[in-house]
Design a protein around this motif. Structure first.
Motif, PDB file in Angstrom:
ATOM      1  N   ALA A  97       0.811  -1.215   0.000  1.00 16.69           N
ATOM      2  CA  ALA A  97       0.000   0.000   0.000  1.00 16.69           C
ATOM      3  C   ALA A  97       0.848   1.271   0.000  1.00 16.69           C
ATOM      4  O   ALA A  97       0.355   2.344  -0.351  1.00 16.69           O
ATOM      5  N   ALA A  98       2.131   1.150   0.410  1.00 16.94           N
ATOM      6  CA  ALA A  98       2.964   2.340   0.593  1.00 16.94           C
ATOM      7  C   ALA A  98       3.210   3.092  -0.714  1.00 16.94           C
ATOM      8  O   ALA A  98       3.485   4.294  -0.693  1.00 16.94           O
ATOM      9  N   GLY A  99       3.114   2.414  -1.842  1.00 14.04           N
ATOM     10  CA  GLY A  99       3.380   3.082  -3.113  1.00 14.04           C
ATOM     11  C   GLY A  99       2.338   4.094  -3.514  1.00 14.04           C
ATOM     12  O   GLY A  99       2.596   4.951  -4.360  1.00 14.04           O
ATOM     13  N   SER A 100       1.159   4.023  -2.937  1.00 13.63           N
ATOM     14  CA  SER A 100       0.080   4.944  -3.270  1.00 13.63           C
ATOM     15  C   SER A 100      -0.483   5.548  -1.995  1.00 13.63           C
ATOM     16  O   SER A 100      -1.012   4.815  -1.142  1.00 13.63           O
ATOM     17  N   PRO A 101      -0.386   6.875  -1.819  1.00 14.87           N
ATOM     18  CA  PRO A 101      -0.933   7.498  -0.612  1.00 14.87           C
ATOM     19  C   PRO A 101      -2.404   7.165  -0.390  1.00 14.87           C
ATOM     20  O   PRO A 101      -2.813   6.866   0.735  1.00 14.87           O
ATOM     21  N   ALA A 102      -3.205   7.192  -1.457  1.00 17.03           N
ATOM     22  CA  ALA A 102      -4.632   6.910  -1.317  1.00 17.03           C
ATOM     23  C   ALA A 102      -4.857   5.466  -0.881  1.00 17.03           C
ATOM     24  O   ALA A 102      -5.699   5.184  -0.015  1.00 17.03           O
ATOM     25  N   GLU A 103      -4.100   4.548  -1.484  1.00 16.71           N
ATOM     26  CA  GLU A 103      -4.244   3.144  -1.136  1.00 16.71           C
ATOM     27  C   GLU A 103      -3.787   2.882   0.300  1.00 16.71           C
ATOM     28  O   GLU A 103      -4.369   2.058   1.010  1.00 16.71           O
ATOM     29  N   PHE A 104      -2.750   3.584   0.720  1.00 21.06           N
ATOM     30  CA  PHE A 104      -2.249   3.419   2.083  1.00 21.06           C
ATOM     31  C   PHE A 104      -3.310   3.841   3.099  1.00 21.06           C
ATOM     32  O   PHE A 104      -3.561   3.140   4.080  1.00 21.06           O
ATOM     33  N   GLN A 105      -3.934   4.985   2.859  1.00 20.40           N
ATOM     34  CA  GLN A 105      -4.982   5.450   3.770  1.00 20.40           C
ATOM     35  C   GLN A 105      -6.167   4.488   3.769  1.00 20.40           C
ATOM     36  O   GLN A 105      -6.742   4.192   4.820  1.00 20.40           O
ATOM     37  N   LYS A 106      -6.530   4.020   2.583  1.00 20.98           N
ATOM     38  CA  LYS A 106      -7.678   3.124   2.470  1.00 20.98           C
ATOM     39  C   LYS A 106      -7.418   1.792   3.172  1.00 20.98           C
ATOM     40  O   LYS A 106      -8.273   1.278   3.904  1.00 20.98           O
ATOM     41  N   THR A 107      -6.223   1.240   2.966  1.00 19.72           N
ATOM     42  CA  THR A 107      -5.894  -0.070   3.528  1.00 19.72           C
ATOM     43  C   THR A 107      -5.968  -0.067   5.047  1.00 19.72           C
ATOM     44  O   THR A 107      -6.467  -1.025   5.660  1.00 19.72           O
ATOM     45  N   PHE A 108      -5.513   1.021   5.669  1.00 23.72           N
ATOM     46  CA  PHE A 108      -5.461   1.054   7.126  1.00 23.72           C
ATOM     47  C   PHE A 108      -6.496   1.993   7.743  1.00 23.72           C
ATOM     48  O   PHE A 108      -6.472   2.251   8.948  1.00 23.72           O
ATOM     49  N   GLY A 109      -7.413   2.500   6.900  1.00 22.39           N
ATOM     50  CA  GLY A 109      -8.506   3.315   7.412  1.00 22.39           C
ATOM     51  C   GLY A 109      -8.067   4.625   8.029  1.00 22.39           C
ATOM     52  O   GLY A 109      -8.665   5.092   9.004  1.00 22.39           O
TER      53      GLY A 109
END
Length: 579
Positions: A97-109
């Motif tokens: 998830a670290a490669g995408s800021p949006a994905e990182f936030q989404k993955t860990f809420g």
């Protein structure tokens, strides 16, 4: 060694980013402060009173988001222990998830603006942070359970339900568990062991208040006032509480828990060497002179976070009330040249007053020998110090009489890689020696360096071509110039180097610092990448390519102030699209 540069960049950025995102929940007149759940005797605390712009920070530092090293993933994939596979899944989820800021936030809420704080209840660490999507938090844990077969146990503390992941629960009664909870928009991570009681867990999960809280003690406000920190970020390590923990049986929460842990392990006298009246008194006196290490920002301008850029400046102060040592250190401060005020491609300055080095270190040495300690570990340390008499420095200080500091800066450089071996094609930079009378030192150096013997250094600041007297290697296409500029002996190259040398001519030396370091990672590493490619190491080349895209500058400055020893750290990071 191949990972050192990568690790240095990522760790430096990550450390500052971590520090700045350690935040408490804010204080309002109508709701209970999260500080009400933090024990006043916690040995460390990190918190911020205003939300940290996590989304902007992730976007501006996206070039720093590290990829999982393949050797690490391979090692993790070999694990057959369900508990290890559980954490392997979480680690992979983080890196994926670290490669995408949006994905990182989404993955860990995680929210766009994050509040988070970290502290300890005795030796139980507590991490609390805001979560906007609890399902994201639980989904990440559920997936790790599915991938590993390692399951949680659902427990409760009052009305709060939380997950317990038991990592150890053996026949000896030893227990170690990771606890995860969510309540009112906050996630809490902590641990549970066989030596803490249920009340400790209630406090760690913010379901009960400690006997005295950090809010009641007013420690955060006191630190902000004492050091001029703004209230959006405060961290500290309490040296006095640590000494109390190790030298007493129940002087604070950590002391009591250590006592219980030693008893449970069958070694109740494990700290007998320091848990006696002599050590308690003498170590407490030392800690009173060096009570805390505190970290904070002094201005709103020190924290500037946008999607395009993250600039952070923090001050770390080791508090000191030892006047003898602080006066001695202050006398040792030498001169840091002004050209190091701004981050260079590479810059380094060491400020030491050679005239005061012997007396200053002797004062510190004598202070460490008084009083004569009765505490065994301190007495042993004192005996070792007594053998290291700084009087031997007299010979060195005599040769360096009048020296106040040295500095060096690379402003720009280029390498030529077309040939068999790389060549230094151009260099803009300077090396300077600041002293009361630099010409005397240069004349003294002639006796040790025969090639310099014929050089007559002009007093008017005129530069001479050093390469005509000191042969340069053929792969170094640089013409170094030597000049005497006021109180500074300089060697420079290029027009920019000459400009710095000319500026130094009007600078009067003073005791303004101890150490200064700066680096522009992008400018430093971009010319080196072709050399790395010549090494034919694909893994190293890939790592260097990642670093080349990091538009990051760092700066460190160590000096003294009235409150103690201060380290100022700056980091300026731009998103990859910014030029």
């Amino acid at each position: 060694m191949r990972n050192v540069i990568i690790a240095g960049a990522v760790v430096a950025a990550g450390a500052v980013g971590y520090i700045l995102t350690q935040q408490d929940g804010g204080i309002s007149a109508t709701s209970k402060s999260p500080l009400a759940y933090v024990p006043a005797d916690t040995v460390f605390f990190s918190g911020q009173l205003e939300p940290f712009p996590l989304k902007n920070y992730l976007q501006s530092t996206s070039s720093l988001q590290a990829k999982a090293p393949q050797e690490l993933l391979d090692a993790l994939d070999d694990e057959t222990d369900p508990k290890k596979r559980f954490f392997t899944s979480l680690i992979k989820a983080y890196f994926d998830a670290a490669g995408s800021p949006a994905e990182f936030q989404k993955t860990f809420g995680l929210p766009d603006e994050l509040r988070m704080y970290v502290y300890a209840v005795g030796f139980i660490p507590v991490i609390r942070y805001e979560v906007t999507d609890a399902q994201g938090l639980w989904a990440a844990l559920d997936k790790a359970e599915q991938d590993s077969g390692f399951k949680h146990e659902l427990r409760s503390s009052g009305d709060l339900q939380y997950r317990a992941y038991t990592l150890e629960n053996n026949e000896k009664g030893e227990k170690f568990e990771v606890l995860v909870a969510f309540e009112d928009g906050w996630a809490t991570w902590t641990i549970n062991t066989h030596v803490n009681d249920a009340k400790t867990i209630d406090i760690a999960l913010a379901q009960a208040e400690p006997e005295k809280s950090l809010q009641q003690a007013g420690t955060v406000e006191q630190i902000a006032t004492q050091h001029g920190f703004i209230n959006n970020y405060i961290s500290y390590i309490d040296h006095q509480q640590l000494v109390t923990a190790f030298t007493t049986e129940n002087g604070n929460t950590l002391a009591s828990m250590l006592t219980q842990a030693m008893t449970a392990s069958g070694d109740p006298d494990g700290l007998a060497d320091v848990r006696n009246p002599e050590c308690q008194s003498e170590m407490a006196a030392i800690a009173a002179n060096w009570p805390r290490t505190v970290i904070g920002a002094r201005s709103a301008d020190d924290i500037q976070i946008t999607p395009e850029r993250s600039f952070m400046r923090v001050s770390t102060v080791v508090e000191s009330k030892n006047k003898v040592v602080m006066d001695a250190l202050a006398s040792l401060q030498g001169y840091i040249p002004s050209y190091l005020n701004d981050a260079q491609v590479f810059g380094l300055g060491v400020g030491i007053d050679a005239n005061k080095l012997g007396t200053g270190l002797s004062s510190i040495w004598s202070n460490m020998l008084e009083p004569t300690y009765k505490c065994a570990p301190l007495a042993e340390m004192q005996a070792g110090v007594q053998q290291a008499n700084p009087a031997a420095l007299a010979m060195f200080t005599g040769m360096a009489q009048g020296v106040k500091g040295i500095g060096a800066a690379i402003q720009d450089f280029s390498l030529k890689t077309e040939g068999f071996a790389p060549e230094l094609e151009s260099l803009q930079g300077i090396v300077s020696l600041s002293a009361d009378n630099p010409k005397v030192l240069f004349d003294m150096a002639k006796s040790f360096a025969p090639p310099l013997a014929a050089i007559q250094l002009p007093q008017d600041g005129t530069a001479i071509d050093l390469s005509t007297m000191v042969p340069m290697p053929p792969e170094v296409n640089v013409k170094p110039m030597l000049a005497l500029k006021g109180q500074h002996l300089v060697i420079f190259a290029g027009e920019s180097g000459q400009a710095l040398a000319d500026t130094l001519g009007s600078e009067q030396i003073s005791g303004n610092g101890l150490l200064n370091f700066s680096m522009d990672y992008k400018k430093m590493l971009t010319p080196l990448l072709p050399v790395m490619e010549m090494a034919a190491d694909p893994e190293l080349t890939e790592q260097m390519e990642t670093l080349k895209n990091m538009d990051m500058k760092v700066k460190l400055a160590l000096n003294l102030q009235s409150q103690g020893i201060e380290l100022n750290t700056e980091m300026d990071i731009k998103a990859p699209s910014q030029k």
